[in-house]
Design a protein around this motif. Structure first.
Motif, PDB file in Angstrom:
ATOM      1  N   ASN A   1      -2.279  -1.966  -3.479  1.00  0.00           N
ATOM      2  CA  ASN A   1      -3.521  -1.443  -2.929  1.00  0.00           C
ATOM      3  C   ASN A   1      -3.416   0.078  -2.871  1.00  0.00           C
ATOM      4  O   ASN A   1      -2.924   0.641  -1.887  1.00  0.00           O
ATOM      5  CB  ASN A   1      -3.764  -2.035  -1.535  1.00  0.00           C
ATOM      6  CG  ASN A   1      -5.076  -1.563  -0.932  1.00  0.00           C
ATOM      7  OD1 ASN A   1      -5.956  -1.063  -1.633  1.00  0.00           O
ATOM      8  ND2 ASN A   1      -5.205  -1.712   0.375  1.00  0.00           N
ATOM      9  N   VAL A   2      -3.850   0.737  -3.927  1.00  0.00           N
ATOM     10  CA  VAL A   2      -3.705   2.187  -4.047  1.00  0.00           C
ATOM     11  C   VAL A   2      -4.949   2.871  -3.488  1.00  0.00           C
ATOM     12  O   VAL A   2      -6.056   2.686  -4.008  1.00  0.00           O
ATOM     13  CB  VAL A   2      -3.484   2.608  -5.516  1.00  0.00           C
ATOM     14  CG1 VAL A   2      -3.375   4.125  -5.625  1.00  0.00           C
ATOM     15  CG2 VAL A   2      -2.227   1.932  -6.072  1.00  0.00           C
ATOM     16  N   ASN A   3      -4.770   3.645  -2.436  1.00  0.00           N
ATOM     17  CA  ASN A   3      -5.878   4.378  -1.835  1.00  0.00           C
ATOM     18  C   ASN A   3      -6.425   5.389  -2.839  1.00  0.00           C
ATOM     19  O   ASN A   3      -5.678   6.251  -3.315  1.00  0.00           O
ATOM     20  CB  ASN A   3      -5.393   5.085  -0.564  1.00  0.00           C
ATOM     21  CG  ASN A   3      -6.500   5.830   0.143  1.00  0.00           C
ATOM     22  OD1 ASN A   3      -7.048   6.798  -0.369  1.00  0.00           O
ATOM     23  ND2 ASN A   3      -6.814   5.394   1.356  1.00  0.00           N
ATOM     24  N   PRO A   4      -7.717   5.312  -3.191  1.00  0.00           N
ATOM     25  CA  PRO A   4      -8.257   6.198  -4.236  1.00  0.00           C
ATOM     26  C   PRO A   4      -8.192   7.683  -3.880  1.00  0.00           C
ATOM     27  O   PRO A   4      -7.999   8.527  -4.763  1.00  0.00           O
ATOM     28  CB  PRO A   4      -9.705   5.714  -4.391  1.00  0.00           C
ATOM     29  CG  PRO A   4     -10.012   4.967  -3.142  1.00  0.00           C
ATOM     30  CD  PRO A   4      -8.725   4.371  -2.690  1.00  0.00           C
ATOM     31  N   ILE A   5      -8.356   8.007  -2.610  1.00  0.00           N
ATOM     32  CA  ILE A   5      -8.294   9.422  -2.207  1.00  0.00           C
ATOM     33  C   ILE A   5      -6.866   9.934  -2.329  1.00  0.00           C
ATOM     34  O   ILE A   5      -6.622  11.017  -2.888  1.00  0.00           O
ATOM     35  CB  ILE A   5      -8.818   9.594  -0.765  1.00  0.00           C
ATOM     36  CG1 ILE A   5     -10.292   9.210  -0.685  1.00  0.00           C
ATOM     37  CG2 ILE A   5      -8.613  11.034  -0.294  1.00  0.00           C
ATOM     38  CD1 ILE A   5     -10.873   9.256   0.716  1.00  0.00           C
ATOM     39  N   LYS A   6      -5.903   9.151  -1.815  1.00  0.00           N
ATOM     40  CA  LYS A   6      -4.490   9.536  -1.950  1.00  0.00           C
ATOM     41  C   LYS A   6      -4.109   9.655  -3.420  1.00  0.00           C
ATOM     42  O   LYS A   6      -3.378  10.562  -3.818  1.00  0.00           O
ATOM     43  CB  LYS A   6      -3.598   8.506  -1.260  1.00  0.00           C
ATOM     44  CG  LYS A   6      -3.613   8.555   0.257  1.00  0.00           C
ATOM     45  CD  LYS A   6      -2.622   7.543   0.811  1.00  0.00           C
ATOM     46  CE  LYS A   6      -2.598   7.572   2.334  1.00  0.00           C
ATOM     47  NZ  LYS A   6      -1.646   6.575   2.882  1.00  0.00           N
ATOM     48  N   ASN A   7      -4.629   8.727  -4.227  1.00  0.00           N
ATOM     49  CA  ASN A   7      -4.302   8.740  -5.648  1.00  0.00           C
ATOM     50  C   ASN A   7      -4.852   9.983  -6.337  1.00  0.00           C
ATOM     51  O   ASN A   7      -4.192  10.579  -7.187  1.00  0.00           O
ATOM     52  CB  ASN A   7      -4.861   7.480  -6.313  1.00  0.00           C
ATOM     53  CG  ASN A   7      -4.264   7.230  -7.676  1.00  0.00           C
ATOM     54  OD1 ASN A   7      -3.055   7.320  -7.853  1.00  0.00           O
ATOM     55  ND2 ASN A   7      -5.099   6.912  -8.645  1.00  0.00           N
ATOM     56  N   ALA A   8      -6.057  10.389  -5.941  1.00  0.00           N
ATOM     57  CA  ALA A   8      -6.673  11.586  -6.525  1.00  0.00           C
ATOM     58  C   ALA A   8      -5.884  12.845  -6.154  1.00  0.00           C
ATOM     59  O   ALA A   8      -5.638  13.715  -6.998  1.00  0.00           O
ATOM     60  CB  ALA A   8      -8.122  11.716  -6.061  1.00  0.00           C
TER      61      ALA A   8
ATOM     62  N   SER B   1       0.860  -1.181   0.000  1.00  0.00           N
ATOM     63  CA  SER B   1       0.000   0.000   0.000  1.00  0.00           C
ATOM     64  C   SER B   1       0.898   1.232   0.000  1.00  0.00           C
ATOM     65  O   SER B   1       1.435   1.614   1.042  1.00  0.00           O
ATOM     66  CB  SER B   1      -0.916   0.002   1.232  1.00  0.00           C
ATOM     67  OG  SER B   1      -1.775   1.119   1.211  1.00  0.00           O
TER      68      SER B   1
ATOM     69  N   TRP C   1      -2.709  12.922  -8.041  1.00  0.00           N
ATOM     70  CA  TRP C   1      -2.950  13.378  -9.419  1.00  0.00           C
ATOM     71  C   TRP C   1      -2.959  14.899  -9.482  1.00  0.00           C
ATOM     72  O   TRP C   1      -2.379  15.493 -10.397  1.00  0.00           O
ATOM     73  CB  TRP C   1      -4.283  12.818  -9.901  1.00  0.00           C
ATOM     74  CG  TRP C   1      -4.676  13.277 -11.278  1.00  0.00           C
ATOM     75  CD1 TRP C   1      -4.266  12.757 -12.472  1.00  0.00           C
ATOM     76  CD2 TRP C   1      -5.551  14.372 -11.598  1.00  0.00           C
ATOM     77  NE1 TRP C   1      -4.815  13.443 -13.522  1.00  0.00           N
ATOM     78  CE2 TRP C   1      -5.614  14.454 -13.017  1.00  0.00           C
ATOM     79  CE3 TRP C   1      -6.268  15.276 -10.846  1.00  0.00           C
ATOM     80  CZ2 TRP C   1      -6.370  15.406 -13.674  1.00  0.00           C
ATOM     81  CZ3 TRP C   1      -7.031  16.236 -11.493  1.00  0.00           C
ATOM     82  CH2 TRP C   1      -7.081  16.292 -12.889  1.00  0.00           C
TER      83      TRP C   1
ATOM     84  N   ASN D   1      -1.830   2.113 -12.013  1.00  0.00           N
ATOM     85  CA  ASN D   1      -1.892   2.977 -10.844  1.00  0.00           C
ATOM     86  C   ASN D   1      -0.605   3.057 -10.029  1.00  0.00           C
ATOM     87  O   ASN D   1      -0.473   3.905  -9.156  1.00  0.00           O
ATOM     88  CB  ASN D   1      -3.019   2.518  -9.914  1.00  0.00           C
ATOM     89  CG  ASN D   1      -4.383   2.769 -10.511  1.00  0.00           C
ATOM     90  OD1 ASN D   1      -4.560   3.688 -11.304  1.00  0.00           O
ATOM     91  ND2 ASN D   1      -5.351   1.939 -10.148  1.00  0.00           N
TER      92      ASN D   1
END
Length: 256
Positions: free
Chosen positions: A234-241, A189, A244, A228
């Protein structure tokens, strides 16, 4: 578990080496651990020439033929790595710095995703904090899934060189923490900083100009990674956003 210890002391089996042996002793109290030692003052790892070949066209094009490939293979096949250097003038030894320079291409094309890392330094009085920060920042870019820091004070006074009493307790606790890190490996993660690094590198090295200027990186980021992250994770979607958003901001700064 297989652990690789890379010792950057010009003195070889010095305070730093002895400190790692104490870590090994502590870890073996908790389970089956095998440590392999690489002493940089004994192994054939020539001085980096700064030719840029490893970054641009691939590490296999390095003009220096020595133990580099062997060391990389050992790092990749290990479960964990202990990176150890004495503190000299508030930084790593020249041997350890050359070691990092010779593997600079891993900063561009990370590959140590299965490895937990312990960065260790021995110091006479002060400077350990900056040394460990430098070491941790370097190996973080290599992809290591976790980084644990261990500063140890060994005052060169009184005719003896021994770790101060309060640091012995720290060594024991940190050794157990490192062992637990090796045993309890969940699905990777990535930290937020690692996500930013990934997104920024991917954006830079997939641009048209990179195909010419950094062909090896262009190939890596267009054909050899997941969508990703560098590997399945396991990429946290909020962290990824948020990463970005940071990527777009930094790319605009770079372009302006």
């Amino acid at each position: 578990m297989e652990v690789l210890a890379i010792i950057g002391s010009p003195r070889g089996k010095s305070n730093t080496y002895k400190a790692v042996r104490l870590v090994e002793k502590e870890m073996k109290n908790f389970g089956d651990v095998n440590l392999e030692y690489i002493l940089l003052n004994e192994i054939d790892l020539k001085t980096c020439k700064g030719c840029f070949n490893c970054l641009r066209i691939g590490e296999e094009r390095c003009p220096l033929k020595d133990a580099q490939i062997e060391i990389e293979e050992k790092m990749i096949s290990s479960d964990g790595i202990i990176f150890a250097s004495p503190t000299y003038v508030m930084n790593v030894s020249w041997l350890f710095k050359n070691f990092l320079d010779r593997f600079a291409y891993i900063c561009h094309r990370p590959r140590l995703f299965n490895q937990s890392a312990l960065v260790l330094t021995t110091v006479g009085s002060y400077g350990a904090k900056t040394t460990l920060e430098y070491m941790a920042n370097a190996v973080t870019t290599w992809g290591c899934r976790s980084i644990i820091k261990l500063p140890l004070t060994v005052p060169p006074v009184g005719g003896k060189e021994e770790i101060v009493d309060q640091d012995i307790e720290t060594l024991e606790k940190t050794s157990k923490q490192f062992y637990n890190d090796l045993v309890n490996k969940d699905i990777l993660s990535p930290k937020f900083s690692s996500l930013v690094q990934f997104r920024l590198q991917k954006a830079i090295f997939t641009e048209a100009g990179a195909k010419i200027d950094f062909p090896k990186d262009y190939e890596y980021y267009t054909t050899k990674i997941s969508s990703n992250y560098y590997v399945n994770a396991n990429v946290n979607p909020i962290k990824n956003a948020v990463a970005w958003i940071v990527e777009k901001f930094l790319m605009r700064k770079i372009s302006s």
